[in-house]
Design a protein around this motif. Sequence first.
Motif, PDB file in Angstrom:
ATOM      1  N   SER A 112       0.795  -1.238   0.000  1.00 31.65           N
ATOM      2  CA  SER A 112       0.000   0.000   0.000  1.00 31.65           C
ATOM      3  C   SER A 112       0.827   1.287   0.000  1.00 31.65           C
ATOM      4  CB  SER A 112      -0.902   0.048   1.246  1.00 31.65           C
ATOM      5  OG  SER A 112      -1.153  -1.215   1.750  1.00 31.65           O
ATOM      6  N   SER A 113       2.062   1.224   0.478  1.00 30.78           N
ATOM      7  CA  SER A 113       2.810   2.464   0.671  1.00 30.78           C
ATOM      8  C   SER A 113       3.463   2.934  -0.619  1.00 30.78           C
ATOM      9  CB  SER A 113       3.897   2.241   1.727  1.00 30.78           C
ATOM     10  OG  SER A 113       4.810   3.300   1.695  1.00 30.78           O
ATOM     11  N   PRO A 114       3.452   4.268  -0.858  1.00 33.22           N
ATOM     12  CA  PRO A 114       4.188   4.801  -2.017  1.00 33.22           C
ATOM     13  C   PRO A 114       5.698   4.584  -1.880  1.00 33.22           C
ATOM     14  CG  PRO A 114       3.333   6.594  -0.635  1.00 33.22           C
ATOM     15  CD  PRO A 114       2.756   5.319  -0.081  1.00 33.22           C
ATOM     16  N   HIS A 115       6.148   4.258  -0.667  1.00 32.60           N
ATOM     17  CA  HIS A 115       7.586   4.051  -0.428  1.00 32.60           C
ATOM     18  C   HIS A 115       8.005   2.590  -0.585  1.00 32.60           C
ATOM     19  CE1 HIS A 115       7.412   8.099   1.030  1.00 32.60           C
ATOM     20  NE2 HIS A 115       6.587   7.767   1.996  1.00 32.60           N
ATOM     21  N   ARG A 116       7.143   1.767  -1.170  1.00 32.50           N
ATOM     22  CA  ARG A 116       7.403   0.318  -1.117  1.00 32.50           C
ATOM     23  C   ARG A 116       8.717  -0.092  -1.803  1.00 32.50           C
ATOM     24  NH1 ARG A 116       2.030   0.380  -4.283  1.00 32.50           N
ATOM     25  NH2 ARG A 116       2.726   0.545  -6.435  1.00 32.50           N
ATOM     26  N   LEU A 117       9.131   0.634  -2.845  1.00 33.19           N
ATOM     27  CA  LEU A 117      10.399   0.240  -3.494  1.00 33.19           C
ATOM     28  C   LEU A 117      11.597   0.576  -2.603  1.00 33.19           C
ATOM     29  CD1 LEU A 117       9.642   1.176  -7.216  1.00 33.19           C
ATOM     30  CD2 LEU A 117       9.829  -1.118  -6.237  1.00 33.19           C
ATOM     31  N   ASP A 118      11.494   1.678  -1.866  1.00 34.85           N
ATOM     32  CA  ASP A 118      12.567   2.006  -0.909  1.00 34.85           C
ATOM     33  C   ASP A 118      12.595   0.991   0.232  1.00 34.85           C
ATOM     34  OD1 ASP A 118      13.353   4.271  -2.300  1.00 34.85           O
ATOM     35  OD2 ASP A 118      11.822   5.504  -1.312  1.00 34.85           O
ATOM     36  N   THR A 119      11.397   0.545   0.614  1.00 39.55           N
ATOM     37  CA  THR A 119      11.317  -0.497   1.648  1.00 39.55           C
ATOM     38  C   THR A 119      12.056  -1.743   1.164  1.00 39.55           C
ATOM     39  OG1 THR A 119       9.162   0.347   2.277  1.00 39.55           O
ATOM     40  CG2 THR A 119       9.707  -1.864   3.052  1.00 39.55           C
ATOM     41  N   TRP A 120      11.843  -2.081  -0.110  1.00 41.17           N
ATOM     42  CA  TRP A 120      12.501  -3.284  -0.642  1.00 41.17           C
ATOM     43  C   TRP A 120      14.024  -3.124  -0.627  1.00 41.17           C
ATOM     44  CZ3 TRP A 120      11.298  -8.048  -0.794  1.00 41.17           C
ATOM     45  CH2 TRP A 120      12.138  -8.951  -1.482  1.00 41.17           C
ATOM     46  N   ARG A 121      14.503  -1.909  -0.935  1.00 41.13           N
ATOM     47  CA  ARG A 121      15.963  -1.674  -0.901  1.00 41.13           C
ATOM     48  C   ARG A 121      16.496  -1.913   0.517  1.00 41.13           C
ATOM     49  NH1 ARG A 121      18.401   2.894  -1.366  1.00 41.13           N
ATOM     50  NH2 ARG A 121      16.582   4.253  -1.166  1.00 41.13           N
ATOM     51  N   ALA A 122      15.702  -1.519   1.509  1.00 41.52           N
ATOM     52  CA  ALA A 122      16.123  -1.757   2.905  1.00 41.52           C
ATOM     53  C   ALA A 122      16.184  -3.262   3.178  1.00 41.52           C
ATOM     54  CB  ALA A 122      15.162  -1.066   3.858  1.00 41.52           C
ATOM     55  N   LEU A 123      15.194  -3.997   2.673  1.00 40.01           N
ATOM     56  CA  LEU A 123      15.208  -5.454   2.876  1.00 40.01           C
ATOM     57  C   LEU A 123      16.440  -6.070   2.194  1.00 40.01           C
ATOM     58  CD1 LEU A 123      12.362  -5.015   4.038  1.00 40.01           C
ATOM     59  CD2 LEU A 123      11.612  -7.047   2.792  1.00 40.01           C
ATOM     60  N   GLU A 124      16.769  -5.564   1.007  1.00 42.13           N
ATOM     61  CA  GLU A 124      17.958  -6.073   0.304  1.00 42.13           C
ATOM     62  C   GLU A 124      19.226  -5.800   1.115  1.00 42.13           C
ATOM     63  OE1 GLU A 124      16.655  -6.019  -4.409  1.00 42.13           O
ATOM     64  OE2 GLU A 124      17.613  -4.242  -3.592  1.00 42.13           O
ATOM     65  N   LYS A 125      19.261  -4.643   1.757  1.00 43.86           N
ATOM     66  CA  LYS A 125      20.437  -4.306   2.578  1.00 43.86           C
ATOM     67  C   LYS A 125      20.529  -5.269   3.781  1.00 43.86           C
ATOM     68  CE  LYS A 125      23.032  -1.174   5.172  1.00 43.86           C
ATOM     69  NZ  LYS A 125      24.363  -1.760   5.300  1.00 43.86           N
ATOM     70  N   LEU A 126      19.388  -5.501   4.429  1.00 46.46           N
ATOM     71  CA  LEU A 126      19.377  -6.412   5.592  1.00 46.46           C
ATOM     72  C   LEU A 126      19.809  -7.812   5.168  1.00 46.46           C
ATOM     73  CD1 LEU A 126      16.003  -5.133   7.089  1.00 46.46           C
ATOM     74  CD2 LEU A 126      18.267  -4.907   8.171  1.00 46.46           C
ATOM     75  N   TYR A 127      19.364  -8.200   3.974  1.00 45.30           N
ATOM     76  CA  TYR A 127      19.718  -9.525   3.447  1.00 45.30           C
ATOM     77  C   TYR A 127      21.222  -9.589   3.128  1.00 45.30           C
ATOM     78  CZ  TYR A 127      19.574 -13.616   0.346  1.00 45.30           C
ATOM     79  OH  TYR A 127      19.804 -14.832  -0.236  1.00 45.30           O
ATOM     80  N   ALA A 128      21.726  -8.553   2.469  1.00 45.86           N
ATOM     81  CA  ALA A 128      23.155  -8.511   2.114  1.00 45.86           C
ATOM     82  C   ALA A 128      24.018  -8.512   3.371  1.00 45.86           C
ATOM     83  CB  ALA A 128      23.449  -7.265   1.264  1.00 45.86           C
ATOM     84  N   ASP A 129      23.528  -7.885   4.429  1.00 43.74           N
ATOM     85  CA  ASP A 129      24.284  -7.823   5.694  1.00 43.74           C
ATOM     86  C   ASP A 129      24.150  -9.101   6.520  1.00 43.74           C
ATOM     87  OD1 ASP A 129      25.040  -5.306   4.984  1.00 43.74           O
ATOM     88  OD2 ASP A 129      23.725  -4.248   6.396  1.00 43.74           O
ATOM     89  N   GLY A 130      23.371 -10.052   6.031  1.00 41.62           N
ATOM     90  CA  GLY A 130      23.239 -11.330   6.735  1.00 41.62           C
ATOM     91  C   GLY A 130      22.349 -11.269   7.966  1.00 41.62           C
ATOM     92  N   ARG A 131      21.496 -10.233   8.035  1.00 41.46           N
ATOM     93  CA  ARG A 131      20.642 -10.108   9.228  1.00 41.46           C
ATOM     94  C   ARG A 131      19.319 -10.847   9.060  1.00 41.46           C
ATOM     95  NH1 ARG A 131      20.183  -4.560  11.624  1.00 41.46           N
ATOM     96  NH2 ARG A 131      19.883  -5.863  13.460  1.00 41.46           N
ATOM     97  N   VAL A 132      19.036 -11.265   7.835  1.00 41.76           N
ATOM     98  CA  VAL A 132      17.824 -12.026   7.553  1.00 41.76           C
ATOM     99  C   VAL A 132      18.165 -13.053   6.474  1.00 41.76           C
ATOM    100  CG1 VAL A 132      17.005 -10.208   5.956  1.00 41.76           C
ATOM    101  CG2 VAL A 132      15.389 -11.860   6.869  1.00 41.76           C
ATOM    102  N   ARG A 133      17.629 -14.271   6.624  1.00 35.08           N
ATOM    103  CA  ARG A 133      18.026 -15.352   5.711  1.00 35.08           C
ATOM    104  C   ARG A 133      17.264 -15.321   4.394  1.00 35.08           C
ATOM    105  NH1 ARG A 133      16.619 -20.230   8.152  1.00 35.08           N
ATOM    106  NH2 ARG A 133      18.153 -21.357   6.934  1.00 35.08           N
ATOM    107  N   ALA A 134      16.076 -14.698   4.403  1.00 34.89           N
ATOM    108  CA  ALA A 134      15.302 -14.583   3.158  1.00 34.89           C
ATOM    109  C   ALA A 134      14.386 -13.370   3.272  1.00 34.89           C
ATOM    110  CB  ALA A 134      14.479 -15.848   2.920  1.00 34.89           C
ATOM    111  N   ILE A 135      14.107 -12.736   2.132  1.00 35.19           N
ATOM    112  CA  ILE A 135      13.220 -11.565   2.133  1.00 35.19           C
ATOM    113  C   ILE A 135      12.102 -11.787   1.117  1.00 35.19           C
ATOM    114  CG2 ILE A 135      14.873  -9.882   3.005  1.00 35.19           C
ATOM    115  CD1 ILE A 135      15.512  -9.053   0.130  1.00 35.19           C
ATOM    116  N   GLY A 136      10.969 -11.170   1.410  1.00 36.26           N
ATOM    117  CA  GLY A 136       9.832 -11.370   0.516  1.00 36.26           C
ATOM    118  C   GLY A 136       8.767 -10.311   0.719  1.00 36.26           C
TER     119      GLY A 136
END
Length: 272
Positions: A112-136
Motif C-alpha cells: 500500500s505504501s508509495p515508499h514500497r520500493l525504498d522499503t525493498w531496498r532496505a530489505l535487500e540491505k538487511l539480506y546482504a548484511d546477513g541479518r535475515v536469511r530470506a526476504i519477501g
Amino acid sequence: MTIPSVTLNNGVDMPLLGLGVYAPQHNSEVQQAVEWALEAGCRLIDTASAYGNEREVADALRAASLPRSEVFITTKVWDDDQGYDATLRAFDRSLEKLQLDVLDLYLIHWPSSPHRLDTWRALEKLYADGRVRAIGVSNYYQPHLDELIGQATVVPAVNQVEFSPYCYLPDVLAYCRSKTIQLQGYAPLVRGEKRNDPPLLALAEKYNKSTYQLLVRWSVQHGVVTIPKSVKRDRIRENLDVLDFTISDEDMALMNTFYDNTRVATDPREIP
Ligand SMILES: NC(=O)c1ccc[n+]([C@@H]2O[C@H](COP(=O)([O-])OP(=O)(O)OC[C@H]3O[C@@H](n4cnc5c(N)ncnc54)[C@H](OP(=O)(O)O)[C@@H]3O)[C@@H](O)[C@H]2O)c1
C-alpha cells in the motif's frame, strides 16, 4: 511429527506448514499457542510487527529452548514503517522484541505504501548484511510484483497472499512459480466461515477428516506454505495432522472450483 520443507530460491529451507498468530483475543494466548505448536512439531511461526505479539513469540521460543536452526520465524514491516530508513529501524525493533540475532524471513506486509520500493531496498540491505536469511513480500499480485522485479536486485523468496479454495487465483500461483517465488497462503481456514459449506462438508466426510484439515491439506498439496492460526491446543494439533492422507487429483480439481472470492482481508487488486 516431521513437517516437510520447501527450498526457497536462495537455497533456504522453509517448513510447508506452520502457525499464524494474528489477532488472538489476548496477547497472553500467543505464548501458550506457540509453545503448544512447537511441542506438536511445528517449526514455522508467522508473526508481524502489526500483530503486537513478537515478544510473546520470543517468550515461547525461549521456553521451548529448541536449537535456533530448528525454528523458522517470519515477521513483517507494517505500512507506517515503510521507506528505507524507517524500515531499517522497524527491523531492529522487531529483532529486539523477537530476541533474535538473525531473522529467517522478513516480508513487506502490504504493497500500500508509495515508499514500497525504498522499503525493498532496505530489505535487500538487511539480506546482504546477513541479518535475515530470506526476504519477501505479502499481498502482492502481478502488477506489484512486476514493479518490484523491474527494480530489484534480489527476487523475493516468498509472497504471502490469502489462499484457500474460496480465494484461489491459479494465475497468481503460476506467476509466482514462473519467477521462482514461493507462495505462502494466509487465512487457509477462511477463519471458519466455510466450515458448513455443503460441498466441503461432503468431502470432509469422504476423507474422514474435519473441514479444517481438508482446507489445510488442499494448500499443502498445492505446494503452498500455509499457516493456520489457532490458540487452542487440540485445534493446533488437528491443523497439523494432515500429512497422513492425500486428496485425489479429482477432488483437488473440485476444490479449486469453490472459488467465490471470499476473503478475510482486502483484495490486493484494489491497491494502486
Ligand atoms: N499477510 C497478511 O496480510 C495476513 C493477513 C491475515 C492473516 N495472516 C497470517 O495468516 C494466519 C492465518 O490466517 P487467519 O488467522 O486470518 O485465519 P485462519 O487461519 O483461516 O483462521 C483462524 C480462525 O479459525 C479458528 N480455527 C483454527 N483452527 C480451527 C479448527 N481446527 N477448528 C475450528 N476452528 C479453528 C481460529 O480460532 P481459535 O484460535 O479460537 O482456535 C481462528 O478464529 C494469521 O494468523 C497470520 O499469521 C497474514
